[in-house]
Design a protein around this motif. Structure first.
Motif, PDB file in Angstrom:
ATOM      1  N   ARG A  14       0.813  -1.220   0.000  1.00 38.21           N
ATOM      2  CA  ARG A  14       0.000   0.000   0.000  1.00 38.21           C
ATOM      3  C   ARG A  14       0.848   1.273   0.000  1.00 38.21           C
ATOM      4  O   ARG A  14       0.319   2.373   0.124  1.00 38.21           O
ATOM      5  N   LEU A  15       2.173   1.117  -0.143  1.00 37.80           N
ATOM      6  CA  LEU A  15       3.036   2.308  -0.214  1.00 37.80           C
ATOM      7  C   LEU A  15       2.517   3.249  -1.298  1.00 37.80           C
ATOM      8  O   LEU A  15       2.095   2.808  -2.363  1.00 37.80           O
ATOM      9  N   GLY A  16       2.589   4.533  -1.007  1.00 38.79           N
ATOM     10  CA  GLY A  16       2.111   5.541  -1.948  1.00 38.79           C
ATOM     11  C   GLY A  16       0.652   5.872  -1.743  1.00 38.79           C
ATOM     12  O   GLY A  16       0.185   6.915  -2.198  1.00 38.79           O
ATOM     13  N   LYS A  17      -0.076   5.001  -1.064  1.00 41.99           N
ATOM     14  CA  LYS A  17      -1.502   5.207  -0.819  1.00 41.99           C
ATOM     15  C   LYS A  17      -1.807   5.329   0.670  1.00 41.99           C
ATOM     16  O   LYS A  17      -2.648   6.111   1.075  1.00 41.99           O
ATOM     17  N   ARG A  18      -1.136   4.519   1.462  1.00 42.32           N
ATOM     18  CA  ARG A  18      -1.399   4.447   2.900  1.00 42.32           C
ATOM     19  C   ARG A  18      -0.507   5.427   3.659  1.00 42.32           C
ATOM     20  O   ARG A  18       0.708   5.361   3.570  1.00 42.32           O
ATOM     21  N   GLU A  19      -1.097   6.330   4.372  1.00 41.14           N
ATOM     22  CA  GLU A  19      -0.394   7.298   5.208  1.00 41.14           C
ATOM     23  C   GLU A  19       0.833   7.908   4.512  1.00 41.14           C
ATOM     24  O   GLU A  19       1.959   7.778   4.989  1.00 41.14           O
ATOM     25  N   PRO A  20       0.617   8.593   3.389  1.00 43.49           N
ATOM     26  CA  PRO A  20       1.755   9.169   2.667  1.00 43.49           C
ATOM     27  C   PRO A  20       2.531  10.196   3.490  1.00 43.49           C
ATOM     28  O   PRO A  20       3.719  10.421   3.219  1.00 43.49           O
ATOM     29  N   GLU A  21       1.899  10.769   4.497  1.00 38.88           N
ATOM     30  CA  GLU A  21       2.614  11.715   5.360  1.00 38.88           C
ATOM     31  C   GLU A  21       3.698  11.011   6.185  1.00 38.88           C
ATOM     32  O   GLU A  21       4.657  11.643   6.623  1.00 38.88           O
ATOM     33  N   ILE A  22       3.575   9.710   6.359  1.00 41.75           N
ATOM     34  CA  ILE A  22       4.588   8.920   7.076  1.00 41.75           C
ATOM     35  C   ILE A  22       5.488   8.176   6.094  1.00 41.75           C
ATOM     36  O   ILE A  22       6.712   8.187   6.233  1.00 41.75           O
ATOM     37  N   TYR A  23       4.883   7.543   5.088  1.00 42.57           N
ATOM     38  CA  TYR A  23       5.609   6.624   4.217  1.00 42.57           C
ATOM     39  C   TYR A  23       5.926   7.186   2.834  1.00 42.57           C
ATOM     40  O   TYR A  23       6.618   6.538   2.055  1.00 42.57           O
ATOM     41  N   GLY A  24       5.419   8.375   2.506  1.00 43.59           N
ATOM     42  CA  GLY A  24       5.714   8.989   1.221  1.00 43.59           C
ATOM     43  C   GLY A  24       4.734   8.585   0.131  1.00 43.59           C
ATOM     44  O   GLY A  24       3.807   7.807   0.351  1.00 43.59           O
ATOM     45  N   ALA A  25       4.972   9.111  -1.059  1.00 43.01           N
ATOM     46  CA  ALA A  25       4.066   8.917  -2.194  1.00 43.01           C
ATOM     47  C   ALA A  25       4.563   7.870  -3.186  1.00 43.01           C
ATOM     48  O   ALA A  25       3.864   7.539  -4.131  1.00 43.01           O
ATOM     49  N   THR A  26       5.750   7.345  -2.983  1.00 40.27           N
ATOM     50  CA  THR A  26       6.321   6.346  -3.890  1.00 40.27           C
ATOM     51  C   THR A  26       5.683   4.986  -3.634  1.00 40.27           C
ATOM     52  O   THR A  26       5.563   4.561  -2.481  1.00 40.27           O
ATOM     53  N   THR A  27       5.290   4.298  -4.691  1.00 38.20           N
ATOM     54  CA  THR A  27       4.703   2.968  -4.555  1.00 38.20           C
ATOM     55  C   THR A  27       5.801   1.916  -4.407  1.00 38.20           C
ATOM     56  O   THR A  27       6.980   2.168  -4.702  1.00 38.20           O
ATOM     57  N   LEU A  28       5.403   0.726  -3.987  1.00 40.73           N
ATOM     58  CA  LEU A  28       6.359  -0.371  -3.874  1.00 40.73           C
ATOM     59  C   LEU A  28       6.946  -0.710  -5.238  1.00 40.73           C
ATOM     60  O   LEU A  28       8.155  -0.939  -5.363  1.00 40.73           O
ATOM     61  N   ALA A  29       6.121  -0.697  -6.282  1.00 39.43           N
ATOM     62  CA  ALA A  29       6.624  -0.979  -7.637  1.00 39.43           C
ATOM     63  C   ALA A  29       7.653   0.069  -8.062  1.00 39.43           C
ATOM     64  O   ALA A  29       8.674  -0.273  -8.678  1.00 39.43           O
ATOM     65  N   GLN A  30       7.415   1.321  -7.730  1.00 34.10           N
ATOM     66  CA  GLN A  30       8.373   2.379  -8.065  1.00 34.10           C
ATOM     67  C   GLN A  30       9.669   2.207  -7.285  1.00 34.10           C
ATOM     68  O   GLN A  30      10.762   2.411  -7.830  1.00 34.10           O
ATOM     69  N   LEU A  31       9.567   1.830  -6.016  1.00 33.83           N
ATOM     70  CA  LEU A  31      10.766   1.567  -5.223  1.00 33.83           C
ATOM     71  C   LEU A  31      11.564   0.432  -5.838  1.00 33.83           C
ATOM     72  O   LEU A  31      12.788   0.539  -5.999  1.00 33.83           O
ATOM     73  N   GLU A  32      10.901  -0.656  -6.190  1.00 30.04           N
ATOM     74  CA  GLU A  32      11.595  -1.788  -6.796  1.00 30.04           C
ATOM     75  C   GLU A  32      12.285  -1.383  -8.091  1.00 30.04           C
ATOM     76  O   GLU A  32      13.432  -1.782  -8.344  1.00 30.04           O
ATOM     77  N   GLU A  33      11.621  -0.570  -8.884  1.00 30.08           N
ATOM     78  CA  GLU A  33      12.212  -0.084 -10.141  1.00 30.08           C
ATOM     79  C   GLU A  33      13.469   0.742  -9.862  1.00 30.08           C
ATOM     80  O   GLU A  33      14.490   0.574 -10.530  1.00 30.08           O
ATOM     81  N   ARG A  34      13.409   1.614  -8.872  1.00 33.48           N
ATOM     82  CA  ARG A  34      14.573   2.439  -8.501  1.00 33.48           C
ATOM     83  C   ARG A  34      15.727   1.579  -8.000  1.00 33.48           C
ATOM     84  O   ARG A  34      16.890   1.830  -8.334  1.00 33.48           O
ATOM     85  N   LEU A  35      15.417   0.567  -7.195  1.00 31.78           N
ATOM     86  CA  LEU A  35      16.463  -0.314  -6.688  1.00 31.78           C
ATOM     87  C   LEU A  35      17.104  -1.119  -7.809  1.00 31.78           C
ATOM     88  O   LEU A  35      18.330  -1.262  -7.857  1.00 31.78           O
ATOM     89  N   ARG A  36      16.285  -1.624  -8.718  1.00 31.24           N
ATOM     90  CA  ARG A  36      16.831  -2.360  -9.878  1.00 31.24           C
ATOM     91  C   ARG A  36      17.764  -1.458 -10.687  1.00 31.24           C
ATOM     92  O   ARG A  36      18.837  -1.885 -11.117  1.00 31.24           O
ATOM     93  N   ALA A  37      17.345  -0.226 -10.943  1.00 35.20           N
ATOM     94  CA  ALA A  37      18.157   0.703 -11.731  1.00 35.20           C
ATOM     95  C   ALA A  37      19.482   1.004 -11.037  1.00 35.20           C
ATOM     96  O   ALA A  37      20.536   1.041 -11.674  1.00 35.20           O
ATOM     97  N   GLU A  38      19.441   1.205  -9.741  1.00 41.19           N
ATOM     98  CA  GLU A  38      20.652   1.547  -8.976  1.00 41.19           C
ATOM     99  C   GLU A  38      21.632   0.380  -8.897  1.00 41.19           C
ATOM    100  O   GLU A  38      22.838   0.572  -8.976  1.00 41.19           O
ATOM    101  N   PHE A  39      21.115  -0.820  -8.726  1.00 44.40           N
ATOM    102  CA  PHE A  39      21.988  -1.961  -8.451  1.00 44.40           C
ATOM    103  C   PHE A  39      22.113  -2.938  -9.628  1.00 44.40           C
ATOM    104  O   PHE A  39      22.694  -4.019  -9.471  1.00 44.40           O
TER     105      PHE A  39
END
Length: 142
Positions: A14-39
């Motif tokens: 639920r990242l990006g949707k659930r409590e964005p004031e705590i966890y931010g607006a980035t989704t889990l899929a977007q995080l995974e994409e960023r991690l793949r690109a970096e590593f």
């Protein structure tokens, strides 16, 4: 090339949707994409998310049996309640870094205690999604 499992627990889908004031607006899929690109080229990343404790335990065992080189885990609320996840980590014998997007020590008191952290080589808390990057950089140096 090292293989690192990245496991996310309850509600992290639920990242990006659930409590964005705590966890931010980035989704889990977007995080995974960023991690793949970096590593990319430095590690083979195996992502897994479940809202179910047993599925996470099964995945830890599968990664251990496959001889993965380490784990990055964010068990969400299960961090504070699951002896089963702690035992799975201890039995896996894999270097593991626990990640928390928010600073668990600035939250409700029940979140201050991690049952799983003693089974890990380290913990990153309160750095937002950057904690995943820090955990991976650390594991790649091991």
């Amino acid at each position: 090339m090292k293989t690192i499992g990245i496991l996310n627990g309850p509600n992290l889908d639920r990242l990006g949707k659930r409590e964005p004031e705590i966890y931010g607006a980035t989704t889990l899929a977007q995080l995974e994409e960023r991690l793949r690109a970096e590593f990319d080229g430095a590690a083979r990343l195996e992502f897994f998310q479940s809202n179910h404790e047993g599925a996470l335990i099964d995945r830890i065992a599968a990664l251990a049996d496959a001889k993965a080189d380490g784990l990055v885990v964010n068990f969400g609320a299960l961090t504070h309640t699951s002896v089963g996840l702690r035992d799975a980590l201890l039995g896996a014998h894999l270097p593991t870094v626990e990640v928390h997007i928010s600073n668990i020590y600035k939250r409700e008191e029940f979140r201050h205690k991690s049952l799983t952290a003693p089974a890990c080589v380290g913990m990153v808390t309160g750095l937002g999604l950057e904690g995943y990057f820090a955990a991976l950089r650390f594991l790649l140096k091991q």
